[in-house]
Design a protein around this motif. Sequence first.
Motif, PDB file in Angstrom:
ATOM      1  N   ALA A  20      72.313  70.548  27.090  1.00 40.24           N
ATOM      2  CA  ALA A  20      71.931  70.415  25.899  1.00 40.24           C
ATOM      3  C   ALA A  20      70.802  69.324  25.890  1.00 40.24           C
ATOM      4  CB  ALA A  20      72.982  70.239  24.859  1.00 40.24           C
ATOM      5  N   PRO A  21      69.688  69.156  25.281  1.00 44.43           N
ATOM      6  CA  PRO A  21      68.894  68.104  25.039  1.00 44.43           C
ATOM      7  C   PRO A  21      69.666  66.954  24.583  1.00 44.43           C
ATOM      8  CG  PRO A  21      68.046  69.713  23.518  1.00 44.43           C
ATOM      9  CD  PRO A  21      69.309  70.301  24.315  1.00 44.43           C
ATOM     10  N   ASN A  22      68.905  65.703  24.992  1.00 51.36           N
ATOM     11  CA  ASN A  22      69.238  64.413  24.422  1.00 51.36           C
ATOM     12  C   ASN A  22      70.775  63.917  24.463  1.00 51.36           C
ATOM     13  OD1 ASN A  22      66.553  63.396  24.156  1.00 51.36           O
ATOM     14  ND2 ASN A  22      66.401  64.981  22.517  1.00 51.36           N
ATOM     15  N   ILE A  23      71.465  64.544  25.321  1.00 51.89           N
ATOM     16  CA  ILE A  23      73.070  63.935  25.441  1.00 51.89           C
ATOM     17  C   ILE A  23      73.257  62.791  26.213  1.00 51.89           C
ATOM     18  CG2 ILE A  23      73.932  66.114  24.286  1.00 51.89           C
ATOM     19  CD1 ILE A  23      74.870  66.791  27.414  1.00 51.89           C
ATOM     20  N   ASN A  24      72.564  62.613  27.484  1.00 53.75           N
ATOM     21  CA  ASN A  24      72.765  61.898  28.413  1.00 53.75           C
ATOM     22  C   ASN A  24      71.590  60.582  28.158  1.00 53.75           C
ATOM     23  OD1 ASN A  24      74.816  63.122  29.521  1.00 53.75           O
ATOM     24  ND2 ASN A  24      73.533  64.412  30.700  1.00 53.75           N
ATOM     25  N   VAL A  25      71.828  59.858  27.092  1.00 49.23           N
ATOM     26  CA  VAL A  25      70.733  58.833  26.823  1.00 49.23           C
ATOM     27  C   VAL A  25      71.398  57.669  26.331  1.00 49.23           C
ATOM     28  CG1 VAL A  25      68.584  58.453  25.569  1.00 49.23           C
ATOM     29  CG2 VAL A  25      69.418  60.936  25.963  1.00 49.23           C
ATOM     30  N   SER A  26      70.916  56.757  27.115  1.00 47.97           N
ATOM     31  CA  SER A  26      71.659  55.294  26.469  1.00 47.97           C
ATOM     32  C   SER A  26      70.457  54.426  25.906  1.00 47.97           C
ATOM     33  CB  SER A  26      71.983  54.349  27.627  1.00 47.97           C
ATOM     34  OG  SER A  26      70.719  53.816  28.421  1.00 47.97           O
ATOM     35  N   PRO A  60      59.106  56.483  26.979  1.00 47.83           N
ATOM     36  CA  PRO A  60      59.010  55.691  25.532  1.00 47.83           C
ATOM     37  C   PRO A  60      58.934  54.314  25.709  1.00 47.83           C
ATOM     38  CG  PRO A  60      61.411  56.841  26.502  1.00 47.83           C
ATOM     39  CD  PRO A  60      60.362  57.302  27.325  1.00 47.83           C
ATOM     40  N   ALA A  61      59.248  53.603  27.053  1.00 46.32           N
ATOM     41  CA  ALA A  61      59.090  52.148  26.987  1.00 46.32           C
ATOM     42  C   ALA A  61      57.442  51.857  27.007  1.00 46.32           C
ATOM     43  CB  ALA A  61      59.549  51.775  28.144  1.00 46.32           C
ATOM     44  N   LEU A  71      65.067  63.392  26.461  1.00 51.07           N
ATOM     45  CA  LEU A  71      65.400  62.207  27.053  1.00 51.07           C
ATOM     46  C   LEU A  71      66.451  62.074  28.021  1.00 51.07           C
ATOM     47  CD1 LEU A  71      65.130  59.667  23.995  1.00 51.07           C
ATOM     48  CD2 LEU A  71      63.607  59.775  26.140  1.00 51.07           C
ATOM     49  N   ASN A  72      67.018  63.355  28.378  1.00 52.98           N
ATOM     50  CA  ASN A  72      68.034  63.348  29.406  1.00 52.98           C
ATOM     51  C   ASN A  72      67.663  62.939  30.726  1.00 52.98           C
ATOM     52  OD1 ASN A  72      69.964  64.461  27.906  1.00 52.98           O
ATOM     53  ND2 ASN A  72      69.946  66.578  28.567  1.00 52.98           N
ATOM     54  N   ARG A  73      66.390  63.291  31.244  1.00 55.48           N
ATOM     55  CA  ARG A  73      66.077  63.008  32.269  1.00 55.48           C
ATOM     56  C   ARG A  73      65.422  61.558  32.617  1.00 55.48           C
ATOM     57  NH1 ARG A  73      61.071  66.513  35.078  1.00 55.48           N
ATOM     58  NH2 ARG A  73      59.670  64.787  33.848  1.00 55.48           N
ATOM     59  N   ALA A  74      65.019  60.933  31.154  1.00 53.83           N
ATOM     60  CA  ALA A  74      64.389  59.744  31.388  1.00 53.83           C
ATOM     61  C   ALA A  74      65.343  58.659  32.051  1.00 53.83           C
ATOM     62  CB  ALA A  74      64.118  59.082  29.847  1.00 53.83           C
ATOM     63  N   GLU A  94      61.997  54.357  41.944  1.00 55.42           N
ATOM     64  CA  GLU A  94      61.467  54.453  40.311  1.00 55.42           C
ATOM     65  C   GLU A  94      62.227  55.180  39.391  1.00 55.42           C
ATOM     66  OE1 GLU A  94      57.374  55.485  41.739  1.00 55.42           O
ATOM     67  OE2 GLU A  94      57.805  57.465  41.381  1.00 55.42           O
ATOM     68  N   GLN A  95      61.767  54.911  38.296  1.00 56.95           N
ATOM     69  CA  GLN A  95      62.411  55.899  37.233  1.00 56.95           C
ATOM     70  C   GLN A  95      61.626  57.164  37.005  1.00 56.95           C
ATOM     71  OE1 GLN A  95      61.344  53.007  34.080  1.00 56.95           O
ATOM     72  NE2 GLN A  95      63.518  53.228  33.492  1.00 56.95           N
ATOM     73  N   ASP A  96      62.512  58.224  36.723  1.00 54.52           N
ATOM     74  CA  ASP A  96      61.815  59.295  36.262  1.00 54.52           C
ATOM     75  C   ASP A  96      61.294  59.536  34.708  1.00 54.52           C
ATOM     76  OD1 ASP A  96      60.938  62.004  36.347  1.00 54.52           O
ATOM     77  OD2 ASP A  96      62.537  63.032  37.340  1.00 54.52           O
ATOM     78  N   THR A  97      60.290  60.308  34.292  1.00 55.44           N
ATOM     79  CA  THR A  97      60.298  60.181  32.740  1.00 55.44           C
ATOM     80  C   THR A  97      61.134  61.097  32.252  1.00 55.44           C
ATOM     81  OG1 THR A  97      58.688  62.011  33.204  1.00 55.44           O
ATOM     82  CG2 THR A  97      57.851  59.939  33.365  1.00 55.44           C
ATOM     83  N   ALA A  98      61.008  61.155  30.854  1.00 55.83           N
ATOM     84  CA  ALA A  98      61.562  62.189  30.026  1.00 55.83           C
ATOM     85  C   ALA A  98      60.894  63.353  30.196  1.00 55.83           C
ATOM     86  CB  ALA A  98      61.579  61.594  28.516  1.00 55.83           C
ATOM     87  N   LYS A  99      61.069  64.448  29.404  1.00 51.52           N
ATOM     88  CA  LYS A  99      60.740  65.802  29.418  1.00 51.52           C
ATOM     89  C   LYS A  99      60.156  66.247  28.261  1.00 51.52           C
ATOM     90  CE  LYS A  99      62.401  68.906  32.899  1.00 51.52           C
ATOM     91  NZ  LYS A  99      63.796  69.709  32.980  1.00 51.52           N
TER      92      LYS A  99
END
Length: 509
Positions: free
Chosen positions: A59-65, A114-115, A168-171, A149-154
């Motif tokens: 599900a989207p946006n569940i693994n986001v700090s 986002p940053a 933002l799961n992938r962010a 490096e960091q991956d972006t969101a989707k």
Amino acid sequence: MLVLSCRPPIRLLARRLRRAFHDSRWPGWQVIIGIETHAQILSRQKLFSNSLNSGLGEAPNINVSPFDAAFPGTLPVLNQDCVDLALRTAIALDSKIQTRSSFDRKHYFYSDLPAGYQITQHYAPIALDGHLNIPNRDSPIRIKQIQLEQDTAKSVFDPHTRTSNIDLNRAGTGLLEIVTEPDLRSPEEAAGFVRTLQAMLRAIGASDGNMEAGSLRCDVNVSINSVGQPHGTRCEIKNLNGVKFIQAAIIFEVQRQRALLSNGYPVSQETRGFNSDTFETFKMRSKEEALDYRYMPDPNLGVIFITPERIEQTKQTMPELPWATRTRLTETYKLSEQDADILLSLGGGQEGSAVAYFDRLCKDRNPRVVFSWMVHELLGRLSAAKLTFADNPLSESQLGELVDLVHTGAITGTSGKLLLREILANPSQKTPTERARLMSLLSHDELDVDDLCVAAIAALPSEALAFKRGHMNVLNKILGWVMKESRGKADSKLVRERLVALLEQDRDA
Ligand code: ADP
Ligand code: MG
């Protein structure tokens, strides 16, 4: 005089050079390719936060700090597991691991960032100057650098609501960027490079390397030049997520650049996209439109120090790399390179990797026989049912027992195949021997074979007579009778021997 004596070798050299570069798809042109690969790191948590990395279909946006969402005041904490996997990759790629490396901010505006900047390693990457050997090529592909490096969101477009939604799961997921020198010379070499890299990343557990799922993506740089001339201007094709797309994009790009140059137009340096429906590349932006990323050291992250001891320790715990496995399979078991590659490409199942499964089966068995049962019979059956080695329900001891039953003559090869089919169709706890007994597959003992042979000779008197008169071919007919009577269970080699013995005994009498 001197000039004359120099000519032949130079001409010869030039011809050899032309032949080396000759590709009938683009005669007279040399193709130069360099690849930047992004591999998602197979760590549990993200690169700078403790939120989990997401699988497909989550599900989207569940693994986001808060850090992943770039809340003001949040700080990055470097995940050492990611550093460790980068280190393993650097070792596998025979590169120079830097004692000190650091992170930089790469600024650009996009809704999936986002940053407003991506944390990457621009000025001091973790490793430089590596090498990767690929199939069908003598010299290795040089690796320019490896960076974290960091991956972006989707961003996901919803056609119903006509809105773009951000997941933002992938962010902040960790990526390894692996950049080659421009050493590749054909679409096939590019494909070989990506496949070799993918197998290595999987073997060391640095990435699942799944291109379709987007965990391995390539930016491919392509230029062409007339043979003997300096390298041409390159175009970079972004975000290719399949080996077949990489090859198609290169072929399209070479033909496009060739048409331009042949008609007197220059190739301009561009970033291009790839349309996977039409297999064409298209312009995204030119060099003039290139962004100024305003790289700057990230003030919130310190330096990564890597000591020689840590490198040494990591080396001790590295698993066998695919190319070493390949050599071992060909040398220890005398498998052909193609057969070794088949085993390597099978991946893993419930019983561990296909290679480990094969290794264990070969402990006290003939490797060729094991290979044949494992690949031709077992995998053949599985793939006929649209399954792969990952779905293999047979434990190594089950397949081993089956191979032994055939090898010792307890059942015939044909019965072995029947038994395998039955075990796959109806998996159970019963051993192959028990099942063979239940299926009445255990071969007739010699007495039974003898009885059948005697019966056959009695049933086919004229054939028996013909054989005794020297018509050897009729033996097949008598043999066929026995095989039919035994419903294929008799061992045809043994039957043939017994028939010949009985018939010759008769003749001598
Ligand atoms: P930049 O610093 O502008 O990103 P790099 O030198 O890092 O450029 O090269 C980026 C990628 O392009 C590398 O993978 C490199 O191998 C490749 N590359 C460089 N020159 C060429 C060329 N003439 N043709 C094809 N690829 C090239
Ligand atoms: Mg670059």
